[in-house]
Design an enzyme around this catalytic site. Sequence first.
Site, PDB file in Angstrom:
ATOM      1  N   ALA A   1      -9.386  10.662  -0.367  1.00  0.00           N
ATOM      2  CA  ALA A   1     -10.478   9.437  -0.857  1.00  0.00           C
ATOM      3  C   ALA A   1     -11.162   9.902   0.284  1.00  0.00           C
ATOM      4  CB  ALA A   1     -10.439   8.240  -1.306  1.00  0.00           C
TER       5      ALA A   1
ATOM      6  N   LYS B   1      -4.445  -3.129  13.275  1.00  0.00           N
ATOM      7  CA  LYS B   1      -4.004  -2.417  12.311  1.00  0.00           C
ATOM      8  C   LYS B   1      -3.127  -1.507  12.892  1.00  0.00           C
ATOM      9  CE  LYS B   1      -6.239  -3.824   7.734  1.00  0.00           C
ATOM     10  NZ  LYS B   1      -7.026  -3.276   7.069  1.00  0.00           N
TER      11      LYS B   1
END
Lengths: 338, 338, 338, 338
Positions: free
Chosen positions: D256, D276
């Site tokens: 993706a 993150k």
Amino acid sequence: MVKVKDFEWIPGMTVKELVEAYRGIGYQSIELRKAADVIVKMKKDNSKIFLTFTSNMVTSGLRGFFSQIIKLGMCDIIVTTVGGIEEDIMKASGEQFSVGTFEADSVELHEKGINKVGNIFIKNESYMKFENQMNELLLKLYEKQKRWAVSDLLKEIGLTLNDEQSILFQAAKNNVPIFCPAITDGAFGFHLYLFQQDHKDFIVDVVKDFGNILYCTTHDEKKGIIALGGSISKHHALLSTLLNGGANYAVYLTTAHKTSGSMSGATTEEAKSWGKVKDESDIATVIGDVTITFPLTMIAAMEQLKEEKLLKSIEKEKTEEKLNEKKDLNKLKKLAKS
Amino acid sequence: MVKVKDFEWIPGMTVKELVEAYRGIGYQSIELRKAADVIVKMKKDNSKIFLTFTSNMVTSGLRGFFSQIIKLGMCDIIVTTVGGIEEDIMKASGEQFSVGTFEADSVELHEKGINKVGNIFIKNESYMKFENQMNELLLKLYEKQKRWAVSDLLKEIGLTLNDEQSILFQAAKNNVPIFCPAITDGAFGFHLYLFQQDHKDFIVDVVKDFGNILYCTTHDEKKGIIALGGSISKHHALLSTLLNGGANYAVYLTTAHKTSGSMSGATTEEAKSWGKVKDESDIATVIGDVTITFPLTMIAAMEQLKEEKLLKSIEKEKTEEKLNEKKDLNKLKKLAKS
Amino acid sequence: MVKVKDFEWIPGMTVKELVEAYRGIGYQSIELRKAADVIVKMKKDNSKIFLTFTSNMVTSGLRGFFSQIIKLGMCDIIVTTVGGIEEDIMKASGEQFSVGTFEADSVELHEKGINKVGNIFIKNESYMKFENQMNELLLKLYEKQKRWAVSDLLKEIGLTLNDEQSILFQAAKNNVPIFCPAITDGAFGFHLYLFQQDHKDFIVDVVKDFGNILYCTTHDEKKGIIALGGSISKHHALLSTLLNGGANYAVYLTTAHKTSGSMSGATTEEAKSWGKVKDESDIATVIGDVTITFPLTMIAAMEQLKEEKLLKSIEKEKTEEKLNEKKDLNKLKKLAKS
Amino acid sequence: MVKVKDFEWIPGMTVKELVEAYRGIGYQSIELRKAADVIVKMKKDNSKIFLTFTSNMVTSGLRGFFSQIIKLGMCDIIVTTVGGIEEDIMKASGEQFSVGTFEADSVELHEKGINKVGNIFIKNESYMKFENQMNELLLKLYEKQKRWAVSDLLKEIGLTLNDEQSILFQAAKNNVPIFCPAITDGAFGFHLYLFQQDHKDFIVDVVKDFGNILYCTTHDEKKGIIALGGSISKHHALLSTLLNGGANYAVYLTTAHKTSGSMSGATTEEAKSWGKVKDESDIATVIGDVTITFPLTMIAAMEQLKEEKLLKSIEKEKTEEKLNEKKDLNKLKKLAKS
């Protein structure tokens, strides 16, 4: 029916072994394994093999691999875009491209005279040196004749290059014609134009070259296509085989999907509707970046052909030399560790 | 800073209103809205506008839209691939293509003489009729002169077509040159070849055409690019503006991503490193199928330009006629329901 | 057979007219038109409609559109991921997200306390406010009962929100259950965990909720699915219809392709092999960014249903009011120009 | 700066050598090489390693590779979707999946009781056997305790499986917890539901499991993520490291792209804005099908770690045995040819 098989790494695994394991893994790895099989088949069947690629692949390190493939007799006809021809010539004169990043700031690069192709960087200087070379080259060609079919012109240039890893050099040496249906679509075109300004009777005859690609193969010969990426290089090879009754084998490696009706994404399956590949042909489409997938596919095919002694003899000394080097290196490494 | 805004449908919503709402929706809708803005800007800034597309888009119903765009003065130079030229001619002679499915069996289609481009079907007959036309056309051209630059040849052909919705016709009529750097990469090329066999002095001069595209614009003029898909059409327009100092505005609509270093996926941002678009330029890249995204982007831009009276006068009667038709239809519908 | 039709812009064109024209354009525009048709059919056939989306779509301005769709009775069951629920709650309390760029430097953003979702920015503060809200909310829920099925819990939360454009609010008000099979996969999960630390008997019963989605529909009812993107939201809806005999209608809008065997890319066609959609079902898969394709598809479907009076009455006053506003605006604009 | 280097095949080339060559090829091959480097670094730095994958990868032959990776100590925490757990159990009981084609007719397959996942086929029977197993398993678990955190439950199941190539088995044996934030999103969920109908006090406590993943690592520990594909498995691992101060290393392999704002396409770069992954972290994103790219990346990393004796000892006898087998096979092949 082939079963999905739990893959297990064995230390020291070869590329051949990994690609063989792909047969039982899934999704695109299965298609890649199939593509290697189709290439083996087309070779065993004595097919004339078309290899097509776009210029960004010559920008990459695949350039040396393409020239090796020509040397090993794994392709008979090449179709590409003009950028690849320019960069092959640059590299043959010693120019080097650098590994960069996709995220590098384009404006900053531009200020430094650096051009970005994905994560590869090309200096403006490389283009400037190319400019100087072209003038000389074209003058020599013009002295020989005034009207050139593209593939003849590229062969002539190839013979002047002195680089074993050059695509144009190996192609010229091994009688593999290189077709480039849009020869003016690059710096090359600009130089042709400038030259023509002073030599009005200088003609690049693209129409004549259509005949050349048409007569590369015949209806009766088996024909195979290995198309990397899309664009006119892929289309031109397909067109040429179509006019000769269609290809018997076709392998497409691409990042594009069929969903937008583009040439890049058109599948081997779709090509059947056009008679571009024969209905009964062996075909495979692999979705993925060719810098990863093409070495895998081609190595797997060539390892097998080599085993079956169907590969044009690799210059033996060189290979053995390299292998010996490797062994020596391993020896040294072992010694270093002991 | 623009805020994300909850989208709400209002019955009867126009395309213009929807694309305006895209500004606050997200992801590619934001980019699409930006693309429309860039097109408005390039037009207001009196830029010379390059419009580039690949042949599969001419296969589609966008063909009529392209010719309308030419008519409305929204592009000054066209670059495309030869398949699009062939199909524009076929359609101008009344040939029709059909809507099929991506899943249709290619072998069955081939047996029926049907060729598949994604989910569009083209009959073999359409190609055969084209063949007949070509012979006649080339003879006429040859009688006029022996050596043709591609864009001159295409203009000449355009003038012979009698179809308001033809790209070649509208381009010829409105003095918009069409460039096609790989003119032989299609059935067209085959016919050129056959013709040359009997007329050895017939020359298609691609080198001369390089000069034509080069002199379409100057360093001083503002330049804009609207590139649909990738391939040599996109590359050739970029090359041409690069040699004239870079484009000031660039909009790319494509399904390809930059991750594989391909021309199709190269972004407007990357083009800056090449000087292909100027550093300070206004740019937008929209990922998506152009059959969906291009009408949206272009309509949004043209509605705004029309409002500001910056659009070449639409043939008024025709539009009003259509609008009246629509109103009548609505009236009838309302009556039918009451 | 439907013919490819030259597309022509008519000034003032509505979304409905454009999507109707898509029928004859090509590639994904054809599929989009088909998707709109399938949605009209599923509604006319009185299907229970599952709408599934991922959290990044709630980050976008589609959030308001989803709530409008619920209000208009165009979906009966929702499945989503927890990020979407969190952000719907944030927005309901007045938090606003900003339009940014894909290229913005992530490290710089992080230093400013800004989180990036593609080209949308979310402030850390929005998350902090959410934290405070959650504590209060969970305490109220806990006082009511100790063991909650996820969809019951979400309904309860929805009723506390006071925002017409909130998905949770509209869903609660219109008895549309919201399922979220991975309720802990987000900040929401963290707060549930913290709460449970002090209230050991607080239980979120995901197993019980499986029964809830199972009994939302029956074998005998017609079932339709509109799946935006992939992930567990798509899968969970499919699973639920599968256990009830399969869906009769299915529309997938996604950017993923089937070539990697992923759930996001799995097509409506593939779903038939699982009995996930019935063999005879009406299906369509549209490749593209939903922020562009979903408004187009859904508006086209709803305009038609409205015309046929099959749409839950839109709050009439509001619409008329807006339409009047628009007319007034147009009047003013005309005056301004005259 | 690293230079682009002409790639050349050496017969017998190992995977390690090919991936080393990728460093100088281009585009995604460069990124893949970088990903292998990052994995080596995260291991050398004693990071706790999260490995995340989606169920379709367990459908494939990667399943055996995942279990080998656990055995070799190359991952400390696993996050996956429930389909993968189901299929791991099926395979552990001897069920086999078949290699099919993407083009196989879904309706025909459905009639034969075959389910399609891309080009892999699963028989209905495999699901039916799984059903029988589940009843027994759940009863045993229930007898032990009534309230289960998901990862505890999966460990318990893993211990009952007797298959060296099972992910659950190896994970249980090697104390690698498996997290599955949407445990009900599959046949597994249906069986949990049926069981709960007869055992109302049976609880699957997803909230408690949030604590388990949270306490798998600490703020002070180095943390690395290897995320294959997207979905909640990727997101959950990221969330968990985020709450512990962010990951130090991150490798994403996915098909993706970031352009639609989806979790699957979110890059390692974007993750930095969320904290993150840490700002200074070593990161790589590789676009491509993991069935091809993951074995390449991981083998390259593990070969290097093995050389540096940083890999958990491979069961020596087994490997040697296999290597001997291979040698014998080669001997036999040579004899057969002579």
